[in-house]
Design a protein around this motif. Structure first.
Motif, PDB file in Angstrom:
ATOM      1  N   TRP A 325       0.949 -34.044   8.803  1.00  0.00           N
ATOM      2  CA  TRP A 325       0.727 -35.351   9.173  1.00  0.00           C
ATOM      3  C   TRP A 325       0.945 -35.610  10.719  1.00  0.00           C
ATOM      4  O   TRP A 325      -0.049 -36.216  11.469  1.00  0.00           O
ATOM      5  N   ALA A 326       1.816 -34.723  11.360  1.00  0.00           N
ATOM      6  CA  ALA A 326       2.060 -34.927  12.822  1.00  0.00           C
ATOM      7  C   ALA A 326       0.852 -34.105  13.475  1.00  0.00           C
ATOM      8  O   ALA A 326       0.382 -34.893  14.614  1.00  0.00           O
ATOM      9  N   ALA A 327       0.323 -33.355  12.959  1.00  0.00           N
ATOM     10  CA  ALA A 327      -0.874 -32.559  13.541  1.00  0.00           C
ATOM     11  C   ALA A 327      -2.150 -33.548  13.553  1.00  0.00           C
ATOM     12  O   ALA A 327      -2.938 -33.643  14.337  1.00  0.00           O
ATOM     13  N   LEU A 328      -2.327 -34.346  12.316  1.00  0.00           N
ATOM     14  CA  LEU A 328      -3.363 -34.939  12.048  1.00  0.00           C
ATOM     15  C   LEU A 328      -3.511 -36.207  13.027  1.00  0.00           C
ATOM     16  O   LEU A 328      -4.584 -36.541  13.520  1.00  0.00           O
ATOM     17  N   LEU A 329      -2.399 -36.789  13.172  1.00  0.00           N
ATOM     18  CA  LEU A 329      -2.209 -38.025  13.865  1.00  0.00           C
ATOM     19  C   LEU A 329      -2.238 -37.677  15.617  1.00  0.00           C
ATOM     20  O   LEU A 329      -2.970 -38.252  16.325  1.00  0.00           O
ATOM     21  N   ALA A 330      -1.601 -36.718  16.164  1.00  0.00           N
ATOM     22  CA  ALA A 330      -1.416 -36.175  17.331  1.00  0.00           C
ATOM     23  C   ALA A 330      -2.887 -35.708  17.975  1.00  0.00           C
ATOM     24  O   ALA A 330      -3.420 -36.223  18.680  1.00  0.00           O
ATOM     25  N   PHE A 331      -3.382 -34.735  17.035  1.00  0.00           N
ATOM     26  CA  PHE A 331      -4.658 -34.050  17.526  1.00  0.00           C
ATOM     27  C   PHE A 331      -5.754 -35.105  17.290  1.00  0.00           C
ATOM     28  O   PHE A 331      -6.806 -34.961  18.017  1.00  0.00           O
ATOM     29  N   GLY A 332      -5.793 -35.833  16.291  1.00  0.00           N
ATOM     30  CA  GLY A 332      -6.878 -36.811  15.900  1.00  0.00           C
ATOM     31  C   GLY A 332      -6.840 -37.933  17.348  1.00  0.00           C
ATOM     32  O   GLY A 332      -8.077 -37.965  17.690  1.00  0.00           O
ATOM     33  N   GLY A 333      -5.618 -38.095  17.689  1.00  0.00           N
ATOM     34  CA  GLY A 333      -5.798 -38.919  18.981  1.00  0.00           C
ATOM     35  C   GLY A 333      -6.273 -38.485  20.212  1.00  0.00           C
ATOM     36  O   GLY A 333      -7.062 -38.793  20.886  1.00  0.00           O
ATOM     37  N   VAL A 334      -5.772 -37.102  20.356  1.00  0.00           N
ATOM     38  CA  VAL A 334      -6.565 -36.168  21.488  1.00  0.00           C
ATOM     39  C   VAL A 334      -8.010 -35.880  21.362  1.00  0.00           C
ATOM     40  O   VAL A 334      -8.824 -35.924  22.365  1.00  0.00           O
ATOM     41  N   GLY A 335      -8.600 -35.846  20.134  1.00  0.00           N
ATOM     42  CA  GLY A 335      -9.696 -35.636  19.881  1.00  0.00           C
ATOM     43  C   GLY A 335     -10.763 -36.341  20.401  1.00  0.00           C
ATOM     44  O   GLY A 335     -11.841 -36.186  20.940  1.00  0.00           O
ATOM     45  N   PHE A 336     -10.588 -37.817  20.618  1.00  0.00           N
ATOM     46  CA  PHE A 336     -11.304 -38.923  21.060  1.00  0.00           C
ATOM     47  C   PHE A 336     -11.238 -38.723  22.670  1.00  0.00           C
ATOM     48  O   PHE A 336     -12.483 -39.234  23.047  1.00  0.00           O
ATOM     49  N   ALA A 337     -10.484 -37.968  23.256  1.00  0.00           N
ATOM     50  CA  ALA A 337     -10.611 -37.535  24.662  1.00  0.00           C
ATOM     51  C   ALA A 337     -11.340 -36.532  24.800  1.00  0.00           C
ATOM     52  O   ALA A 337     -12.067 -36.530  25.948  1.00  0.00           O
ATOM     53  N   VAL A 338     -11.219 -35.480  23.956  1.00  0.00           N
ATOM     54  CA  VAL A 338     -11.760 -34.154  24.231  1.00  0.00           C
ATOM     55  C   VAL A 338     -13.133 -34.104  23.641  1.00  0.00           C
ATOM     56  O   VAL A 338     -14.165 -33.573  24.445  1.00  0.00           O
ATOM     57  N   PHE A 339     -13.554 -34.783  22.861  1.00  0.00           N
ATOM     58  CA  PHE A 339     -15.042 -34.649  21.862  1.00  0.00           C
ATOM     59  C   PHE A 339     -15.720 -35.923  21.968  1.00  0.00           C
ATOM     60  O   PHE A 339     -15.175 -37.018  22.083  1.00  0.00           O
ATOM     61  N   ARG A 340     -16.877 -35.801  21.953  1.00  0.00           N
ATOM     62  CA  ARG A 340     -18.012 -37.005  22.161  1.00  0.00           C
ATOM     63  C   ARG A 340     -18.203 -37.198  20.493  1.00  0.00           C
ATOM     64  O   ARG A 340     -17.909 -36.435  19.767  1.00  0.00           O
ATOM     65  N   GLY A 341     -18.688 -38.374  20.284  1.00  0.00           N
ATOM     66  CA  GLY A 341     -18.924 -38.697  18.836  1.00  0.00           C
ATOM     67  C   GLY A 341     -17.693 -39.263  18.028  1.00  0.00           C
ATOM     68  O   GLY A 341     -17.273 -38.548  17.302  1.00  0.00           O
ATOM     69  N   PRO A 342     -17.305 -40.336  18.722  1.00  0.00           N
ATOM     70  CA  PRO A 342     -16.030 -41.118  18.150  1.00  0.00           C
ATOM     71  C   PRO A 342     -16.064 -41.436  16.541  1.00  0.00           C
ATOM     72  O   PRO A 342     -15.283 -41.442  15.853  1.00  0.00           O
ATOM     73  N   TRP A 343     -17.198 -41.754  16.198  1.00  0.00           N
ATOM     74  CA  TRP A 343     -17.451 -42.082  14.565  1.00  0.00           C
ATOM     75  C   TRP A 343     -17.342 -40.959  14.068  1.00  0.00           C
ATOM     76  O   TRP A 343     -16.892 -41.209  12.768  1.00  0.00           O
ATOM     77  N   VAL A 344     -17.777 -39.796  14.120  1.00  0.00           N
ATOM     78  CA  VAL A 344     -17.721 -38.711  13.555  1.00  0.00           C
ATOM     79  C   VAL A 344     -16.309 -38.252  13.536  1.00  0.00           C
ATOM     80  O   VAL A 344     -15.699 -37.851  12.377  1.00  0.00           O
TER      81      VAL A 344
END
Length: 379
Positions: A325-344
């Motif tokens: 749960w912690a990794a999903l929420l934390a790295f999920g938030g970071v993913g929006f900054a690091v990668f393109r394609g927010p809908w994916v």
């Protein structure tokens, strides 16, 4: 030496320091009588030594000592917060925790110690939430507001981490995951020249990840030592320091031009994503206790990890689920900054949440019934 190699070295030194010093801390705890004896609300059935926070502090301080002598990372000491005062604040809160691990201080005394350590880190160390950025504007906080707000958020984070420290390896693992997410986010900004490559959040999170990872082999189920309040309050303080410095380190004009309007709000959203598990547990605990006419600091056995055990998860599986749960929420938030394609990314995040909910609510069945909670055995 490339900056990334310097961060790896800092993390490795922190891990080695905490790993090698934990057996010594365990011996001291046993000799001094700083042990956690089983209580009604606990899930362990035998006395377990505390004082793991001593090893955590030594590993963390050793990593910063080495970083101050590396070509690139010494810039974190010259251009960021006053790191010696951050370490002093950590020593103070670790010292308060040591006394609690041995003598079990009352909640008001511990709260006073938390406020003192946070105030020193904020006023003398310069770790302040002076300003943050939202799309279209910069919100600046004056000194009169920045200091008490940062102290309050720091104390909140300390207690949030302290509240989830109820299962073997849980607090150390969740903190390592949260600090790792902060590191990835901050390093991404540094690669885009939005942050200095030697920014304070990178150094603090690299050292914190290494410290927690080095401690985990001794603390994961079945634990041979607990971090105690000396450890949980320390890592909460340092995680708060990383969050505050990450939130205020970016240049808003450069940040907006490089990443657009959505990532402009990420310094606010990522700390929430990283700390959502301990904060939710803290909020539910306060509401539950106040509703029953109890002190918000009154202990009970209704935390998130206790509920997972009641559902039928084993001790180890409950911890791993909370890691997920912690990794999903934390790295999920970071993913929006690091990668393109927010809908994916949003679709993947939603799928991960559904999977986590399913696995959390439907434990492995045995003849139609969940396995009983596993009681910790003697190390």
């Amino acid at each position: 030496m490339h900056p990334s190699l310097e961060y790896i070295l800092v993390g490795a030194i922190a891990a080695a320091g905490s790993f090698l010093l934990t057996p010594l801390a365990r011996w001291v705890a046993i000799s001094w009588g700083a042990v956690a004896r089983p209580r009604d609300r606990d899930v362990h059935a035998v006395a377990i030594p505390r004082l793991g926070g001593v090893a955590l502090f030594c590993g963390f301080a050793l990593a910063l000592f080495v970083a101050a002598r590396l070509p690139t990372l010494r810039g974190s000491f010259e251009n960021g917060p006053e790191m010696p005062w951050v370490v002093i604040a950590g020593a103070i809160i670790c010292g308060i925790g040591i006394l609690d691990d041995r003598y079990e201080l009352d909640s008001l005394t511990k709260l006073a110690g938390q406020v003192l350590a946070a105030a020193i880190m904020v006023t003398r160390g310069g770790v302040q939430l002076a300003e943050f950025y939202i799309p279209g504007s910069t919100v600046s906080l004056g000194q009169d507001l920045a200091v008490p707000l940062t102290v309050a958020l720091t104390v909140l984070t300390i207690n949030a981490i302290n509240f989830i420290d109820g299962l073997d390896g849980l607090a150390a693992g969740v903190t390592a995951i949260g600090a790792g997410a902060f590191f990835v986010y901050s390093y991404h900004l540094a690669q885009g020249n939005i942050l200095d490559v030697a920014a304070a959040p990178l150094l603090l999170t690299a050292a914190l990840v290494g410290t927690c990872v080095g401690f985990l082999p001794h603390n994961f189920f079945p634990a041979r030592i607990f971090m105690g309040d000396s450890g949980s309050m320390l890592i909460g303080l340092m995680l708060s320091a990383a969050a505050a410095t990450a939130t205020t380190s970016a240049d808003p004009q450069t940040f907006a031009g490089a990443a657009g309007s959505i990532p402009l709000a990420l310094p606010l959203l990522i700390p929430l994503a990283v700390l959502v598990i301990p904060f939710v547990d803290l909020l539910l605990a306060v509401i539950r206790r106040v509703r029953h006419g109890q002190s918000p600091f009154a202990p009970d056995k209704r935390h998130l990890h206790h509920r997972l055990l009641e559902l039928g998860h084993s001790h180890r599986r409950a911890v791993l689920l909370l890691y997920f749960w912690a990794a999903l929420l934390a790295f999920g938030g970071v993913g929006f900054a690091v990668f393109r394609g927010p809908w994916v990314l949003l679709s993947m995040l939603c799928a991960g949440v559904l999977l986590a909910l399913f696995v959390s609510m439907v434990p492995r069945l045995h003849l139609g019934r969940g396995h009983p909670p596993v009681v910790r055995q003697a190390p």
